[in-house]
Write a protein that holds these residues in place. Structure first.
Motif, PDB file in Angstrom:
ATOM      1  N   TYR A   1       2.247   6.082   5.756  1.00 38.28           N
ATOM      2  CA  TYR A   1       3.231   6.249   5.774  1.00 38.28           C
ATOM      3  C   TYR A   1       4.733   5.470   6.628  1.00 38.28           C
ATOM      4  N   THR A   2       3.714   5.501   7.514  1.00 38.87           N
ATOM      5  CA  THR A   2       5.016   4.360   8.271  1.00 38.87           C
ATOM      6  C   THR A   2       4.449   2.742   8.620  1.00 38.87           C
ATOM      7  N   SER A   3       5.067   2.829   9.442  1.00 41.51           N
ATOM      8  CA  SER A   3       4.820   1.784  10.662  1.00 41.51           C
ATOM      9  C   SER A   3       5.650   1.243  11.540  1.00 41.51           C
ATOM     10  N   GLY A   4       5.602   0.775  12.949  1.00 44.94           N
ATOM     11  CA  GLY A   4       6.489   0.125  13.681  1.00 44.94           C
ATOM     12  C   GLY A   4       5.881  -0.340  15.277  1.00 44.94           C
ATOM     13  N   THR A   5       6.903   0.031  16.275  1.00 43.73           N
ATOM     14  CA  THR A   5       6.655  -0.848  17.189  1.00 43.73           C
ATOM     15  C   THR A   5       7.122   0.457  18.574  1.00 43.73           C
TER      16      THR A   5
ATOM     17  N   PHE B   1      -5.987  -2.954   3.252  1.00 41.47           N
ATOM     18  CA  PHE B   1      -6.606  -3.122   2.280  1.00 41.47           C
ATOM     19  C   PHE B   1      -5.606  -4.844   2.805  1.00 41.47           C
ATOM     20  N   ASN B   2      -6.297  -5.680   3.353  1.00 42.47           N
ATOM     21  CA  ASN B   2      -5.672  -7.085   3.514  1.00 42.47           C
ATOM     22  C   ASN B   2      -5.985  -6.999   4.805  1.00 42.47           C
ATOM     23  N   ILE B   3      -5.878  -5.991   5.568  1.00 42.24           N
ATOM     24  CA  ILE B   3      -5.041  -6.156   7.054  1.00 42.24           C
ATOM     25  C   ILE B   3      -6.141  -7.036   7.899  1.00 42.24           C
ATOM     26  N   PHE B   4      -7.522  -6.865   8.192  1.00 42.76           N
ATOM     27  CA  PHE B   4      -8.735  -7.262   8.493  1.00 42.76           C
ATOM     28  C   PHE B   4      -8.751  -8.351   8.604  1.00 42.76           C
TER      29      PHE B   4
ATOM     30  N   VAL C   1       0.735   4.271  10.583  1.00 41.21           N
ATOM     31  CA  VAL C   1       0.084   5.569  10.450  1.00 41.21           C
ATOM     32  C   VAL C   1      -0.285   5.606   8.259  1.00 41.21           C
ATOM     33  N   SER C   2      -0.938   6.912   8.365  1.00 30.37           N
ATOM     34  CA  SER C   2      -1.527   6.554   7.329  1.00 30.37           C
ATOM     35  C   SER C   2      -1.870   8.232   7.187  1.00 30.37           C
TER      36      SER C   2
ATOM     37  N   SER D   1       0.990  -1.236  -0.570  1.00 31.43           N
ATOM     38  CA  SER D   1      -0.189   0.254   0.200  1.00 31.43           C
ATOM     39  C   SER D   1       1.019   0.944   0.214  1.00 31.43           C
ATOM     40  N   ALA D   2       1.921   1.611   0.460  1.00 38.97           N
ATOM     41  CA  ALA D   2       3.057   1.923   1.083  1.00 38.97           C
ATOM     42  C   ALA D   2       3.450   2.490  -0.602  1.00 38.97           C
ATOM     43  N   THR D   3       3.757   1.569  -1.094  1.00 39.69           N
ATOM     44  CA  THR D   3       4.440   2.111  -3.118  1.00 39.69           C
ATOM     45  C   THR D   3       3.361   2.701  -3.507  1.00 39.69           C
ATOM     46  N   LEU D   4       2.253   2.243  -2.974  1.00 40.60           N
ATOM     47  CA  LEU D   4       0.806   3.099  -4.070  1.00 40.60           C
ATOM     48  C   LEU D   4       0.611   4.345  -4.562  1.00 40.60           C
TER      49      LEU D   4
END
Length: 358
Positions: free
Chosen positions: A122-126, A201-204, A134-135, A110-113
């Motif tokens: 925008y990003t993800s992390g822990t 997309f595809n998360i749940f 983050v979107s 999704s981040a590349t589209l």
């Protein structure tokens, strides 16, 4: 100019000034002893203020939703001074290393589209043991809110625009052999400028498959193949879900209702939904027919996402398809010089063996 979003009243400040960050950091210090997201009176103006919460380099300003697996917040990204949407997953999900790895893979795509109908990641992390993503912040006005407010009175043109924009996002994602698998009005977001974008997309679906519990899917937005096999069938599931959304957009109601989860699932497998025109008389016949195809029980009987996008485009812009048909029927007359050139070319061919190959 923008408003300080920690307050219920607007205070105008420059969008990318340091004033915004310093004011919010000041508010965070002033209310550090208060419970996050509580409304407390401002010490200077007595207006109610929502107490923010620090999370990594984000200020969580307001909780937008909360579910079994995640909580969603409107937040300020302090590093870039912009409003964002932060989804923080539960500790149960975050502790599942394989699932987190899968979620990162889905988010990476999704981040590349950059397609205009897909919410940018925008990003993800822990942070503090919890996985987050983050979107883009989309004012968090979901299609679900619009449907509830309109209750079947949305103009048909507005319905067609929404369905077409959503189908474009789904089609772009499918070109990478990936699919949404859990499309609902809740994850279709509308910005203040009217942009319509799809998120999650595809998360749940990844969570459901990992936990091996199809009952988590609920009863309203579930495809027949999920009920039967516990897994979706590529794009056909997205087509079915968009058909359900089309029904709800136009009529204000989903096609199926029942008193129990088992009865609802039986209806998804056995019952043919009422035609849109039976529930709303101004629905175009072409739209009625096409939504019926989208809601076919067998995946092979449904149209492809490419066909869905094309059909909604034609229904939304009938003049464009009419112009295309007219251009195909109208013969193009050649200019005199082009006609003379063709005659000369034909005369030369008659002197060669190529002329006899026809």
């Amino acid at each position: 100019m923008a408003s300080i979003l920690l307050q219920n009243v607007s205070v105008e400040i420059p969008v990318f000034s340091n004033d915004s960050r310093s004011i919010k950091n000041s508010l965070l210090k002033n209310f550090s002893k208060e419970k996050a997201f509580e409304k407390v009176p401002c010490k200077k103006c007595s207006e109610p203020i929502i107490v923010p919460k620090r999370f990594q380099h984000f200020l969580l300003e307001d909780q937008l939703s909360d579910s079994q697996f995640s909580a969603v917040y409107r937040a300020l990204d302090l590093s870039l001074n912009r409003e964002v949407c932060v989804k923080i997953f539960s500790k149960e999900i975050s502790a599942n290393e394989e699932l987190v790895k899968t979620l990162i893979e889905k988010l990476s795509l999704s981040a590349t589209l950059t397609q205009q109908n897909i919410v940018p990641i925008y990003t993800s992390g822990t942070h503090e043991g919890q996985f987050f993503m983050v979107s883009q912040f989309m004012n968090q006005r979901s299609l679900e809110n619009f449907i509830a407010k309109a209750n079947g009175s949305l103009p048909i043109n507005a319905c067609l625009k929404t369905l077409h924009e959503v189908s474009k996002g789904l089609l772009e994602y499918s070109r990478h052999k990936q699919f949404h698998h859990h499309l609902t009005p809740r994850n279709i977001l509308i910005n203040s400028d009217g942009q319509i974008k799809v998120t999650d997309f595809n998360i749940f679906y990844s969570i459901m498959r990992s936990l091996d519990d199809k009952s988590l899917y609920g009863t309203e937005f579930v495809s027949p193949e999920i009920i039967r096999k516990g897994q979706d069938t590529e794009s056909a599931g997205d087509v079915f879900h968009l058909g359900l959304i089309a029904q709800q957009l136009v009529t204000g109601k989903l096609p199926y209702s029942a008193e129990s989860q088992e009865a609802m699932m039986d209806k998804h497998l056995d019952e043919t939904p009422k035609r849109l025109s039976e529930l709303r008389s101004d629905t175009p016949q072409e739209l009625c027919d096409f939504v019926q195809k989208m809601l076919a029980v067998r995946p092979s009987d449904r149209p492809s996402l490419k066909e869905v996008e094309k059909e909604f485009d034609q229904l939304r812009n009938p003049q464009k398809s009419n112009m295309a048909a007219t251009r195909m029927k109208t013969p193009v007359s050649k200019a005199p010089l082009e006609q003379d050139a063709d005659k000369f070319k034909h005369a030369k061919l008659q002197d060669t063996d190529l002329a006899h190959e026809d």
